[in-house]
Structures are given as C-alpha cells and as structure tokens.
Design a protein around this motif. Structure first.
Motif, mmCIF file in Angstrom:
data_model
loop_
_atom_site.group_PDB
_atom_site.id
_atom_site.type_symbol
_atom_site.label_atom_id
_atom_site.label_comp_id
_atom_site.label_asym_id
_atom_site.label_seq_id
_atom_site.Cartn_x
_atom_site.Cartn_y
_atom_site.Cartn_z
ATOM 1 N N LEU A 108 0.812 -1.219 0.000
ATOM 2 C CA LEU A 108 0.000 0.000 0.000
ATOM 3 C C LEU A 108 0.842 1.264 0.000
ATOM 4 C CD1 LEU A 108 -2.756 -0.975 2.575
ATOM 5 C CD2 LEU A 108 -2.895 -1.011 0.089
ATOM 6 N N GLY A 109 2.024 1.191 0.564
ATOM 7 C CA GLY A 109 2.876 2.371 0.625
ATOM 8 C C GLY A 109 4.128 2.070 1.414
ATOM 9 N N SER A 110 4.986 3.097 1.518
ATOM 10 C CA SER A 110 6.248 2.919 2.224
ATOM 11 C C SER A 110 6.444 4.068 3.212
ATOM 12 C CB SER A 110 7.414 2.871 1.240
ATOM 13 O OG SER A 110 8.625 2.770 1.933
ATOM 14 N N PRO A 111 6.319 3.804 4.508
ATOM 15 C CA PRO A 111 6.559 4.867 5.478
ATOM 16 C C PRO A 111 8.044 5.184 5.681
ATOM 17 C CG PRO A 111 5.903 2.862 6.604
ATOM 18 C CD PRO A 111 5.813 2.592 5.134
ATOM 19 N N GLY A 112 8.941 4.335 5.173
ATOM 20 C CA GLY A 112 10.376 4.603 5.286
ATOM 21 C C GLY A 112 11.106 3.497 6.011
ATOM 22 N N ASN A 113 12.426 3.630 6.113
ATOM 23 C CA ASN A 113 13.297 2.662 6.789
ATOM 24 C C ASN A 113 13.110 1.243 6.265
ATOM 25 O OD1 ASN A 113 14.521 4.557 8.361
ATOM 26 N ND2 ASN A 113 13.280 4.159 10.173
ATOM 27 N N GLY B 210 0.970 -0.880 -4.874
ATOM 28 C CA GLY B 210 0.188 -1.723 -5.763
ATOM 29 C C GLY B 210 0.878 -3.017 -6.162
ATOM 30 N N ASP B 211 2.164 -3.157 -5.878
ATOM 31 C CA ASP B 211 2.871 -4.390 -6.203
ATOM 32 C C ASP B 211 2.467 -5.498 -5.228
ATOM 33 O OD1 ASP B 211 4.171 -3.242 -8.303
ATOM 34 O OD2 ASP B 211 6.108 -3.049 -7.306
#
Length: 177
Positions: A31-36, A66-67
């Motif tokens: 859904l997304g990447s908050p980091g780290n 989306g992957d």
C-alpha cells in the motif's frame, strides 16, 4: 562477492524463478512505504500491517504501491508482522493464477485495475482523435512563473491617443500648424 555480482544474482533470482507460497507464507499487496525499508501491506482478507525489506533486496530491487509480494510471517513482531521473501511481477502472477494459488480477492482488484487502465487509454485516444491540426492548444506547454507575462495585442487601427501624440509632436517640432 562484489556488489555488482550480488545485484546480478538477486535480480536473476527474482525475475527467473516462479515461486508458490508455502503454508506459512502469504501473498500481500503493498500500500505504501513509510520509510526505513518498511512497507505497509494488506492481505486478501483486508488485514493491514507493516512488512520489512530484507537486506538482499535493498538498493537492488524496487517495489512500489500496488505491487504484490510473498511475505514470511514474523511472530514476535508487534508492528512489523512480516518480511518480504519474494517480489511478484506480472509473469509470476499469471503463473500463480493458472496454478490456483492466487487469492480471489486480489483477482477482482487486479481485473478492476486493468479495466481502469484500458478505459484511460481509450479516453486518451479519443481526446487525441478529437484534436485537429488547425487547433493550437498551448495549455500543455511549460509556463515560467519567474518571468513577467506580457500580453501583446496587435491591431491595425491606431487609437485616438496615438493620433493626438502625433499631432502634438508635429506642432512642437515646428511642422504643420
């Protein structure tokens, strides 16, 4: 092993192998990447949690929103509940769909996305057909906002002010009186 050799082997493994998830593994959507090197993911049942990217994939393989990935669960994790074990591309997804290992909830979502993409391409094609060569549309051109915009209007007729200036200029210069 050098970094380039490591990258070559990791990419070859990801692109070449067709993997089916084991009983403990599951397929999730990113859904997304908050980091780290953490990514937010959702399962086919709708459960949302964080997953981590292992060091072998970092700076070698990129994933985006989306992957689909195959995740190994982490039992002791409170927030991070899984680690990416394999990244799925279109060929891998097709293979999993033919073998029946693909979750039905994701099949419906991916079919909707493909339809939306097809509709957007059709709309773009229709817009392109509607434009003719005689129409000049400059709305898509880059506008530099750091410069003053001058609007020039060309007219063949002289205004009253221009005529008054010409007459006064002739009187001052000693011309016609």
């Amino acid at each position: 092993m050098s970094q380039a050799t490591k990258r070559k082997h990791v990419v070859k493994e990801v692109l070449g192998d067709f993997v089916t998830p084991t009983e403990s593994q599951q397929i999730v959507r990113v859904l997304g990447s908050p980091g780290n090197n953490l990514h937010e993911a959702v399962t086919a049942q709708g459960e949302r949690f964080l997953i981590s990217m292992p060091t072998k994939f970092r700076k070698n393989i990129w994933i985006k929103r989306g992957d689909f990935v195959i995740v190994d669960p982490i039992e002791e994790g409170e927030k991070v509940k899984g680690e990416i074990s394999f990244i799925l591309y279109k060929d891998h997804i097709r293979n999993l769909q033919t073998t029946g290992a693909w979750p039905e909830a994701f099949s419906e979502d991916s079919a909707l996305e493909e339809r939306r993409a097809g509709q957007q391409q059709e709309e773009r094609a229709e817009e392109g057909e509607g434009l003719t060569d005689s129409e000049d549309d400059d709305s898509d051109l880059f506008v530099n906002t750091n410069r003053i915009n001058y609007h020039y209007s060309e007219s063949e007729e002289e205004t009253d002010e221009d005529e008054d200036e010409e007459e006064s200029g002739e009187n001052i210069m000693g011309g016609k009186a």
